[in-house]
Design a protein around this motif. Structure first.
Motif, PDB file in Angstrom:
ATOM      1  N   TRP A   1      -0.049  18.427 -20.038  1.00  0.00           N
ATOM      2  CA  TRP A   1       1.232  18.922 -19.533  1.00  0.00           C
ATOM      3  C   TRP A   1       2.323  18.680 -20.582  1.00  0.00           C
ATOM      4  O   TRP A   1       2.268  17.717 -21.335  1.00  0.00           O
TER       5      TRP A   1
ATOM      6  N   LYS B   1       5.158  11.795 -23.450  1.00  0.00           N
ATOM      7  CA  LYS B   1       5.318  11.177 -22.139  1.00  0.00           C
ATOM      8  C   LYS B   1       6.603  11.526 -21.414  1.00  0.00           C
ATOM      9  O   LYS B   1       6.627  11.521 -20.175  1.00  0.00           O
ATOM     10  N   PHE B   2       7.692  11.781 -22.125  1.00  0.00           N
ATOM     11  CA  PHE B   2       8.967  11.962 -21.432  1.00  0.00           C
ATOM     12  C   PHE B   2       9.947  12.737 -22.309  1.00  0.00           C
ATOM     13  O   PHE B   2       9.738  12.909 -23.513  1.00  0.00           O
TER      14      PHE B   2
ATOM     15  N   PHE C   1      12.300  14.322 -17.574  1.00  0.00           N
ATOM     16  CA  PHE C   1      10.965  14.418 -16.995  1.00  0.00           C
ATOM     17  C   PHE C   1      10.118  13.262 -17.495  1.00  0.00           C
ATOM     18  O   PHE C   1      10.318  12.734 -18.589  1.00  0.00           O
TER      19      PHE C   1
ATOM     20  N   LYS D   1       5.856  11.963 -17.347  1.00  0.00           N
ATOM     21  CA  LYS D   1       4.469  12.234 -16.984  1.00  0.00           C
ATOM     22  C   LYS D   1       3.749  10.927 -16.663  1.00  0.00           C
ATOM     23  O   LYS D   1       4.070   9.884 -17.229  1.00  0.00           O
ATOM     24  N   ARG D   2       2.778  11.019 -15.744  1.00  0.00           N
ATOM     25  CA  ARG D   2       1.980   9.847 -15.409  1.00  0.00           C
ATOM     26  C   ARG D   2       0.513  10.265 -15.343  1.00  0.00           C
ATOM     27  O   ARG D   2       0.165  11.176 -14.583  1.00  0.00           O
TER      28      ARG D   2
ATOM     29  N   TRP E   1       3.714  14.588 -12.771  1.00  0.00           N
ATOM     30  CA  TRP E   1       4.991  14.485 -13.471  1.00  0.00           C
ATOM     31  C   TRP E   1       6.126  14.706 -12.473  1.00  0.00           C
ATOM     32  O   TRP E   1       5.928  15.309 -11.423  1.00  0.00           O
TER      33      TRP E   1
ATOM     34  N   THR F   1       8.743  16.930  -7.881  1.00  0.00           N
ATOM     35  CA  THR F   1       7.537  16.160  -8.210  1.00  0.00           C
ATOM     36  C   THR F   1       6.319  17.075  -8.205  1.00  0.00           C
ATOM     37  O   THR F   1       6.138  17.875  -7.279  1.00  0.00           O
TER      38      THR F   1
END
Length: 820
Positions: free
Chosen positions: A87, A146-147, A163, A165-166, A175, A313
């Protein structure tokens, strides 16, 4: 007697032989003739068949991939192979958009609308567009993985998009995006109303199902499915504002990803929500699909008084052991941690604090880097290509491209020569991202060793490009600047024991060889050891000097009359650089690289270089060709001897080129970036007196020196700042370009550190030029909110498109003094 008798008998037998075999002589002759005719006919048919098969082979070559192991496995970008980068904000043409690195990913993004507008139809922001007139927008921090945190300044308010992401599950994890809107002036009694609209759209296959609230005007969530993502859920937790006025939604069919805004505009209706002020209120019209129609485009709209904040989300259905939701305080804590990690990594990589830069200057450098990595996009589709063997353009194979883009507003697609400069910065920040990008580009190589120089993949990218620039021709090159970051990356790999590094080198080697061979056969000059850029127009008469788009330097003045006999010094220098890198890779792999080493030694031989390209008259390195400076643009005159009242025939009255003096073969003595290439690519020997002359001319204000950087063309050159057609303003004829200034600083850094009589001269130039560039780019950013495509050589003002955080973002490396 016996002999004579035998002779007579033999003759008799031979004469009678056909009859004895049952075939008369006349029939035998006829059979032989038929056989010859048949054989000839078969041969002709076979030759015709072979000819057409060969023609088909030639036509197919342009769209046939190189027969060599690919840099990337077909599944290398899928979540089970590379979940961290699956993503991302890979839709750089939008103000904020998310998608995956898969061919037909669902796309998600943001549109917004100022409800107090008086314009009809209302101006909805979606794709980055200079026509929107936004005072500023761009990423403040983005780590590429990641962000990201972005600031978008509109006329009356500022949006902030964050944003995170996880990772988790089998489809790239979750995310969350948070969009905050703050008014610029909080004047009592003034209410600012803004609609934020977040959407999801399918690109082909998949399903979307809106979960509608009991009131019937709000989407609480969206359930979806696609092959790449499996089951997923998009939710809209409760938003926060002083007053939330209304929710609405649109569920409809869009004919393509390039038509999302059009579909949304068709789904808007107007309501009068405040009768006392008679203010129109724009809302989305709910479900608007044909009976039994399938929804492929869903948009959630919330309109609120500023300040206002909403969260979106995304949750993957395969993420089953998810901890707490990535919202609210959990989001806040993780965002703060990512931001701190970014700051620490940035200082570790670039060490700007130790160089004495202020916090504001460091924030500027962070934004330059962040916009570079935050503008990396993922595109999929076929290019449209053509060779001399194809009467019409044909489709390249469907291909993926993970790449940086020069400008989100103006050039939101991949450019071959830009990408080499992009990855000088990206490779310093994250080598794995850079290797991934370079691998995608090299996998676009066809069987001839050619890479299309402009990549326009997918309907959204195609919608931004005029038709005249879509078709890519396989005789046209671009500078092989991918060599620049590869040099840096490979330098670290040459003595590496990592299996991944050896695998990368083994895959890159045959592709670089094929690429080099393509240049070395298609772009050669008529003289030995010379090269020329193909693709110049020798028949037109509307250009003052025919452009050389393939060189990347567009309207930089070359020979005024293109011929097969011309040759160009910048391409020769690029070939010298490429051959040296291939030789180094061969040596590291234990392969035979003697041919490339010999070529490199030949192309860097200063004596041969001087014979071919040094102009004794002007004491500079130059192109060679059929040339005259005595040209100008004039409006064509109407035909003579018109009768009274007779109208002239219909004719195009655009200015055309008038040649005032016959061109002569010789050096093209325009002084500018092209003249510097033997220095820019470090080919001139540190002890050469010609280096001293180049350094002196660089510092001369009558040539290319300014207080803001090196201008592209010297003021003493005839073509300086002249229009190339009646409608085309100068582009590379005086403006200051950051990529070439970066190469100049890199070269000066090399020469000030190399033994030789001109070290001090190079060091003085380096210090002054670096300060000029940094000070001006930072100043323009503070004043305008943007980093620009190029800069005015008289005032330092930003020019061209904005934001241009492609190679202009190299200012971060300039500040850090990173050149190797």
């Amino acid at each position: 007697m016996m002999t004579k008798e035998l002779r007579r008998r033999n003759v008799k037998i031979s004469r009678n032989a056909p009859s004895l075999l049952g075939v008369k002589p006349e029939k035998q002759k006829s059979s032989m003739t038929k056989y010859v005719i048949t054989a000839a006919a078969v041969t002709v048919v076979m030759l015709i068949f072979a000819y057409f098969r060969y023609q088909m082979f030639l036509r197919e070559r342009v769209k046939t991939p190189l027969y060599a192991p690919t840099m990337l496995a077909k599944d290398s970008t899928l979540p089970n192979k590379e979940p961290g980068r699956f993503w991302g904000s890979y839709r750089p043409h939008t103000y904020f958009g998310m998608r995956t690195r898969s061919p037909s990913s669902p796309v998600m993004g943001l549109m917004w609308l100022n409800q107090q507008t008086r314009q009809m139809p209302p101006p909805i922001r979606h794709w980055c567009d200079q026509g929107d007139g936004l005072p500023k927008y761009g990423w403040l921090k983005h780590d590429g993985v990641k962000f990201g945190t972005q600031e978008i300044v509109d006329t009356d308010f500022t949006l902030t998009t964050d944003f995170i992401k996880r990772p988790g599950g089998n489809h790239g994890g979750d995310w969350t995006a948070r969009i905050s809107a703050q008014p610029h002036q909080n004047v009592p009694g003034t209410i600012k109303l803004v609609s934020l609209m977040f959407y999801v759209a399918l690109d082909g296959q998949g399903l979307l199902e809106p979960i509608i609230s009991k009131t019937g005007n709000r989407i609480n969530s969206i359930n979806g499915y696609s092959e790449e993502l499996g089951n997923f859920k998009l939710s809209f937790p409760k938003s926060s504002s002083n007053t939330t006025y209304r929710h609405s939604y649109l569920a409809t069919q869009a004919s393509g990803l390039d038509k999302l805004k059009d579909s949304l505009m068709n789904g808007i209706r107007v309501e009068a929500w405040d009768r006392s002020r008679q203010t129109p209120y724009y809302v989305l019209g709910g479900r608007q699909v044909p009976r039994d129609g399938v929804v492929n485009f869903l948009t959630y709209q919330v309109t609120a008084e500023l300040p206002f904040e909403m969260e979106v989300t995304f949750e993957s259905g395969s993420f089953v052991d998810r901890p707490e939701k990535l919202t609210g305080e959990v989001f806040d804590a993780l965002l703060q941690q990512h931001s701190l990690n970014f700051d620490e990594k940035f200082e570790d990589k670039f060490q700007l604090k130790s160089k004495g830069f202020s916090e504001s200057q460091i924030d500027f450098a962070k934004a330059a880097l962040s916009n570079m990595v935050g503008s990396v996009g993922y595109f999929y589709g076929p290019s449209l290509v053509q060779s001399v063997h194809n009467a019409e353009p044909v489709r390249y194979w469907n291909a993926a491209l993970y790449t940086g883009v020069p400008s989100r507003s103006f050039f939101p697609r991949g450019f071959l020569w830009d990408e080499g400069f992009h990855n000088l910065l990206i490779s310093k920040w994250d080598a794995e991202i850079s290797k991934d990008i370079l691998s995608h580009w090299l996998d676009l190589m066809n069987t001839e060793g050619w890479i299309p120089r402009e990549q326009i993949l997918g309907v959204e990218a195609r919608a931004r490009v005029p038709d005249e620039f879509v078709v890519q021709k396989n005789e046209n090159a671009n500078p092989p600047t991918l060599i620049l970051p590869l040099q840096r990356l490979i330098k670290d790999m040459l003595h590496s024991n990592k299996e991944s590094d050896k695998k990368f080198l083994s895959a890159v080697f045959p592709r670089l060889k094929a690429w080099f061979q393509w240049y070395n056969t298609t772009q050669v000059g008529s003289k030995p050891f010379t090269y020329r850029w193909k693709g110049r127009d020798s028949t037109g008469n509307r250009e003052l000097n025919p452009k050389t788009l393939t060189s990347g330097l567009d309207d930089y003045p070359r020979a005024s009359h293109p011929t097969d006999d011309e040759y160009h010094i910048d391409l020769r220098c690029w070939m010298a650089l490429a051959s040296g890198l291939i030789a180094d890779i061969a040596e590291s792999l234990g392969l035979d690289g003697r041919e490339y080493k010999a070529t490199h030694q030949l192309l860097t031989n200063n004596g041969l270089l001087d014979q071919l390209h040094w102009s004794d008259k002007k004491q500079q390195y130059s192109d060679y060709g059929l040339h005259t400076d005595k040209v100008r643009l004039e409006r064509p005159k109407p035909p003579p001897n018109l009768q009274p009242g007779q109208r002239p025939p219909q004719m195009n009255m655009d200015k055309i080129r008038m040649v005032l003096a016959e061109p002569q073969k010789g050096f093209v003595n325009a002084f500018g970036y092209v003249s510097l290439f033997p220095l820019l690519l470090k080919i001139v020997e540190p002890s050469s007196p010609k280096l001293m002359r180049i350094l002196s001319d660089m510092r001369s204000e009558k040539h290319i020196w300014t207080d803001y950087g090196l201008r592209s063309l010297g003021q003493s050159t005839v073509m300086y700042n002249r229009y190339n057609t009646e409608h085309d303003p100068p582009y590379w004829r005086g403006a200051i370009w950051i990529n070439m200034n970066y190469l100049a600083l890199s070269a000066l850094d090399y020469y000030k550190s190399s033994p030789g009589p001109y070290k001090q001269q190079a060091e003085d130039l380096y210090t002054e030029l670096r300060n000029n560039l940094i000070n001006n780019i930072y100043k323009q950013y503070q004043q305008t909110g943007y980093i620009w495509e190029n800069y005015n050589d008289k005032t330092g003002e930003g020019k061209g498109c904005h934001p241009f955080t492609g190679w202009s973002a190299l200012v971060t490396l300039i500040m850090a003094e990173i050149y190797e």
